[in-house]
Design an enzyme around this catalytic site. Structure first.
Site, short mmCIF file in Angstrom:
data_model
loop_
_atom_site.label_atom_id
_atom_site.label_comp_id
_atom_site.label_asym_id
_atom_site.label_seq_id
_atom_site.Cartn_x
_atom_site.Cartn_y
_atom_site.Cartn_z
CE1 TYR A 181 -3.60 -2.45 -0.26
CE2 TYR A 181 -2.82 -3.33 1.83
CZ TYR A 181 -3.63 -3.44 0.71
OH TYR A 181 -4.46 -4.51 0.55
NE ARG A 228 0.31 -6.44 8.95
CZ ARG A 228 -0.64 -7.17 8.41
NH1 ARG A 228 -1.80 -6.63 8.08
NH2 ARG A 228 -0.46 -8.46 8.19
#
Length: 366
Positions: A181, A228
């Site tokens: 992402y 993350r």
């Protein structure tokens, strides 16, 4: 009852977790409404799983430009904040804790989500993967490169989303810098060929993450912020490992020591990387000596392997994804060493309660 490392309590910043079992963030495409708000179905889904030491919510977009999967919720409007309050209230009443995962999908998106406009990315490079839109699986397109001003605005959108998450009752936020992402796209040479202050050197490619963290830190205590990452993503999400991958993530992890975060959340390889040059192979084991704070590990763990990771000192917390889809009472099943329900992959992404809130508990309820 036999003692298990996974079932020991853990102090996560100001929060006392009842176990080290974490529910990993899971995209489930149930926000099937025009406002992309959580529904009563989300309330029940998360309430059912409240015995987890910590729940990390599904990916939650920080702005409309961050949308890349249909029927996923956001955290950028007042309506979304109000809807999430019902979820966090339900989790807290049941004795649980929940973080909001802040998500921007960057180039892993499609013009369908943006009124026909192109998705955005660090550079105009097509990841050449399949993504999910309302009609099914389609090929990605070549995105548009963000301008520097747009990057600065995106950083501010992360800040606003983090403040919104706390206003919605979340116990903290997780910055999703993983799985191909937007933030991950900046880290990697195969997706970032910029020549300005956000490209080229390792420090420049990592810059946006630290700008995002600095912005969030102005509105949320860092002891309630996690990050993350997936350092070994290769051949997935348009990401490729190269000679800069390891030093890039080593630089990021070591610099994160300065922030006093709640945790870093590191995924083990999703695909075999033994024959991939420059791959790290054993992610938690590799980064544990470099990081002084709480380390969470993730990727296809079983109860046995989760206990081993904590006992060996490679991780403090273990996140379980697919097991939590089918086993809302996963902690209780681990404690009893009970059989686990099997998940139904056909319902992982969809709508309605089937395969979402109808898995049975050990006690026969659901």
């Amino acid at each position: 009852m036999e003692k298990q490392a996974l079932l020991e309590p853990y102090q996560l910043g100001p929060i006392k977790l009842t176990s080290r079992v974490v529910m990993a963030p899971l995209t489930r495409t149930r926000a099937d409404n025009d406002e992309n708000v959580p529904t009563e179905l989300h309330v029940e889904y998360y309430r059912q799983r409240s015995s987890a030491g910590l729940i990390i919510s599904e990916g939650t977009q920080v702005n409309p430009q961050g949308v890349g999967v249909h029927n996923t919720p956001g955290i950028y409007t007042d309506a979304q904040v109000e809807a999430w309050k019902k979820v966090t209230d339900a989790v807290h009443v049941a004795g649980g804790h929940i973080y909001c995962q802040l998500w921007h999908e960057g180039r892993l998106s499609h013009p369908e989500f943006h009124g026909g406009d192109l998705p955005v990315a660090p550079s105009a490079i097509n990841p050449n993967v399949k993504i999910r839109i309302s009609s099914g699986s389609v090929d990605t397109v070549t995105p548009r490169a963000l301008t520097v001003d747009e990057i600065k605005q995106t950083v501010q959108d992360y800040q606003k989303a983090a403040a919104n998450a706390i206003a919605a009752g979340f116990d903290g936020v997780e910055v999703h810098a993983s799985n191909g992402y937007l933030l991950h796209q900046f880290f990697v040479g195969s997706s970032n060929q910029r020549t300005d202050e956000y490209g080229g050197s390792i420090e420049n490619r990592a810059r946006i993450l630290f700008e995002v963290l600095d912005a969030i830190g102005a509105v949320v205590d860092f002891e309630r912020v996690g990050v993350r990452m997936n350092p070994d993503s290769h051949g997935l999400f348009g990401m490729e490992i190269d000679e800069q991958t390891r030093p890039t993530f080593e630089y990021i992890v070591q610099k994160l020591n300065d922030y006093g975060l709640a945790y870093i959340h590191l995924s083990e390889p999703f695909t075999p990387v033994d024959d991939v040059p420059f791959a790290i192979k054993h992610v938690a084991k590799h980064f544990r000596p470099m990081y002084s704070g709480t380390l969470m590990t993730n990727s296809a763990y079983t109860r046995e392997r989760g206990n081993q990771a904590i006992e060996a000192g490679y991780a403090d917390l273990v996140a379980f994804g697919k097991l939590y889809i089918a086993n809302p009472d996963l902690v209780e099943r681990f404690a009893a060493k009970a059989p686990l329900n099997e998940g139904d992959p056909a319902t992982y992404y969809g709508s309605g309660p089937k395969g979402y809130t109808d898995y049975p508990f050990l006690n026969g309820s659901n």
